[in-house]
Write a protein that holds these residues in place. Structure first.
Motif, PDB file in Angstrom:
ATOM      1  N   GLU A 145      43.623  38.424  88.848  1.00  0.00           N
ATOM      2  CA  GLU A 145      45.002  38.499  89.347  1.00  0.00           C
ATOM      3  C   GLU A 145      45.044  38.314  90.858  1.00  0.00           C
ATOM      4  OE1 GLU A 145      49.062  38.724  89.404  1.00  0.00           O
ATOM      5  OE2 GLU A 145      47.843  38.757  87.577  1.00  0.00           O
ATOM      6  N   ALA A 146      44.120  38.962  91.548  1.00  0.00           N
ATOM      7  CA  ALA A 146      44.060  38.815  93.004  1.00  0.00           C
ATOM      8  C   ALA A 146      43.760  37.365  93.386  1.00  0.00           C
ATOM      9  CB  ALA A 146      43.009  39.756  93.582  1.00  0.00           C
ATOM     10  N   MET A 147      42.823  36.754  92.705  1.00  0.00           N
ATOM     11  CA  MET A 147      42.488  35.349  93.001  1.00  0.00           C
ATOM     12  C   MET A 147      43.695  34.451  92.752  1.00  0.00           C
ATOM     13  SD  MET A 147      39.407  35.023  94.182  1.00  0.00           S
ATOM     14  CE  MET A 147      39.011  33.312  93.895  1.00  0.00           C
ATOM     15  N   LEU A 148      44.345  34.635  91.632  1.00  0.00           N
ATOM     16  CA  LEU A 148      45.509  33.824  91.282  1.00  0.00           C
ATOM     17  C   LEU A 148      46.633  34.016  92.300  1.00  0.00           C
ATOM     18  CD1 LEU A 148      46.764  31.949  89.133  1.00  0.00           C
ATOM     19  CD2 LEU A 148      47.480  33.985  87.901  1.00  0.00           C
ATOM     20  N   THR A 149      46.960  35.249  92.584  1.00  0.00           N
ATOM     21  CA  THR A 149      48.061  35.548  93.499  1.00  0.00           C
ATOM     22  C   THR A 149      47.794  35.060  94.910  1.00  0.00           C
ATOM     23  OG1 THR A 149      48.679  37.475  92.185  1.00  0.00           O
ATOM     24  CG2 THR A 149      49.468  37.407  94.463  1.00  0.00           C
ATOM     25  N   TRP A 150      46.651  35.422  95.462  1.00  0.00           N
ATOM     26  CA  TRP A 150      46.406  35.139  96.873  1.00  0.00           C
ATOM     27  C   TRP A 150      45.986  33.704  97.121  1.00  0.00           C
ATOM     28  CZ3 TRP A 150      49.263  38.018  99.368  1.00  0.00           C
ATOM     29  CH2 TRP A 150      49.467  39.335  98.984  1.00  0.00           C
ATOM     30  N   THR A 151      45.385  33.051  96.159  1.00  0.00           N
ATOM     31  CA  THR A 151      45.099  31.621  96.314  1.00  0.00           C
ATOM     32  C   THR A 151      46.408  30.847  96.357  1.00  0.00           C
ATOM     33  OG1 THR A 151      42.994  31.832  95.151  1.00  0.00           O
ATOM     34  CG2 THR A 151      43.913  29.634  95.309  1.00  0.00           C
ATOM     35  N   ILE A 160      39.986  36.363 100.829  1.00  0.00           N
ATOM     36  CA  ILE A 160      39.930  36.857  99.453  1.00  0.00           C
ATOM     37  C   ILE A 160      38.529  37.377  99.134  1.00  0.00           C
ATOM     38  CG2 ILE A 160      40.139  36.196  97.026  1.00  0.00           C
ATOM     39  CD1 ILE A 160      42.172  34.043  98.009  1.00  0.00           C
ATOM     40  N   ARG A 161      37.517  36.583  99.469  1.00  0.00           N
ATOM     41  CA  ARG A 161      36.138  36.921  99.136  1.00  0.00           C
ATOM     42  C   ARG A 161      35.719  38.251  99.748  1.00  0.00           C
ATOM     43  NH1 ARG A 161      31.726  37.741 101.185  1.00  0.00           N
ATOM     44  NH2 ARG A 161      32.340  37.040 103.237  1.00  0.00           N
ATOM     45  N   SER A 162      36.020  38.439 101.010  1.00  0.00           N
ATOM     46  CA  SER A 162      35.555  39.655 101.680  1.00  0.00           C
ATOM     47  C   SER A 162      36.125  40.916 101.033  1.00  0.00           C
ATOM     48  CB  SER A 162      35.880  39.608 103.171  1.00  0.00           C
ATOM     49  OG  SER A 162      37.272  39.601 103.375  1.00  0.00           O
ATOM     50  N   LEU A 163      37.350  40.851 100.569  1.00  0.00           N
ATOM     51  CA  LEU A 163      37.948  42.019  99.911  1.00  0.00           C
ATOM     52  C   LEU A 163      37.446  42.180  98.474  1.00  0.00           C
ATOM     53  CD1 LEU A 163      41.593  41.734 101.238  1.00  0.00           C
ATOM     54  CD2 LEU A 163      39.853  43.406 101.891  1.00  0.00           C
ATOM     55  N   ILE A 164      37.409  41.089  97.752  1.00  0.00           N
ATOM     56  CA  ILE A 164      36.987  41.166  96.350  1.00  0.00           C
ATOM     57  C   ILE A 164      35.511  41.519  96.246  1.00  0.00           C
ATOM     58  CG2 ILE A 164      36.635  39.798  94.258  1.00  0.00           C
ATOM     59  CD1 ILE A 164      39.347  38.538  94.788  1.00  0.00           C
ATOM     60  N   GLN A 165      34.702  41.027  97.171  1.00  0.00           N
ATOM     61  CA  GLN A 165      33.273  41.318  97.138  1.00  0.00           C
ATOM     62  C   GLN A 165      33.021  42.819  97.114  1.00  0.00           C
ATOM     63  OE1 GLN A 165      31.176  38.801  96.727  1.00  0.00           O
ATOM     64  NE2 GLN A 165      29.519  40.250  96.426  1.00  0.00           N
ATOM     65  N   LYS A 166      33.852  43.582  97.761  1.00  0.00           N
ATOM     66  CA  LYS A 166      33.701  45.045  97.782  1.00  0.00           C
ATOM     67  C   LYS A 166      33.834  45.642  96.381  1.00  0.00           C
ATOM     68  CE  LYS A 166      35.118  45.360 102.512  1.00  0.00           C
ATOM     69  NZ  LYS A 166      36.023  45.810 103.501  1.00  0.00           N
ATOM     70  N   LEU A 167      34.596  44.975  95.522  1.00  0.00           N
ATOM     71  CA  LEU A 167      34.746  45.472  94.151  1.00  0.00           C
ATOM     72  C   LEU A 167      33.477  45.301  93.337  1.00  0.00           C
ATOM     73  CD1 LEU A 167      38.316  44.079  93.419  1.00  0.00           C
ATOM     74  CD2 LEU A 167      37.694  46.436  93.980  1.00  0.00           C
TER      75      LEU A 167
END
Length: 172
Positions: A145-151, A160-167
């Protein structure tokens, strides 16, 4: 019984795609596609019930190609970052290709009722290649969802990567 013309469906789809990409969604009409393919409007309606169905046909073909690339990358990679990068690149390319359709109010006119269902399907498809890197379905769908929305909102891959990588980081 209507006459079915061999190989007409793919020709109709390709002509609709060509016209849409060249002139925009509003300029592509059932009549212009039928004329370019040398058939009557009624013949086109034997294959597609509406302009929206015709548009959905070529957009779905291209979406399936995007998803195949994302799936292939997901199967081949041992870490999530290359999968996220491929997902970002594919989503960005798809959105760029179909910007005239995505932004067209007429194209969106019939979508409000179906949007939640289709959005959930997109999210689930994008989550699939991430599942093996995540702790559960919800995490994979959250990241998708984050990838879809923010892309689609024009964010950079690095943001996007820096935030998602933390997950994906494991607690020690």
């Amino acid at each position: 019984m209507p006459k079915i013309i061999e190989n007409l469906r793919p020709r109709l789809v390709e002509e609709a795609r060509r016209q849409t990409l060249a002139d925009g969604y509003a300029a592509m009409t059932v009549r212009s596609v039928a004329k370019a393919c040398g058939v009557g409007v009624g013949t086109l309606y034997n294959y597609f019930p509406s302009k929206d169905a015709l548009t959905a046909a070529f957009m779905l073909e291209d979406w399936e190609r995007c998803m195949e690339e994302i799936r292939r990358t997901g199967e081949a990679e041992t870490s999530p970052e290359p999968v996220l990068r491929r997902m970002f690149d594919e989503l960005r390319a798809y959105a760029g290709t179909y910007a005239s359709v995505i932004r067209d109010a007429g194209a969106a006119g019939g979508m409000p009722a179906a949007f939640p269902r289709y959005h959930a399907m997109l999210r689930a498809q994008l989550a699939g290649p991430l599942l093996r890197f995540c702790d559960g379905d919800f995490a994979a769908e959250f990241i998708a969802e984050a990838m879809l929305t923010w892309t689609m909102a024009g964010r950079s891959f690095e943001e996007i990567r820096s935030l998602i990588q933390k997950l994906f980081e494991k607690e020690n």
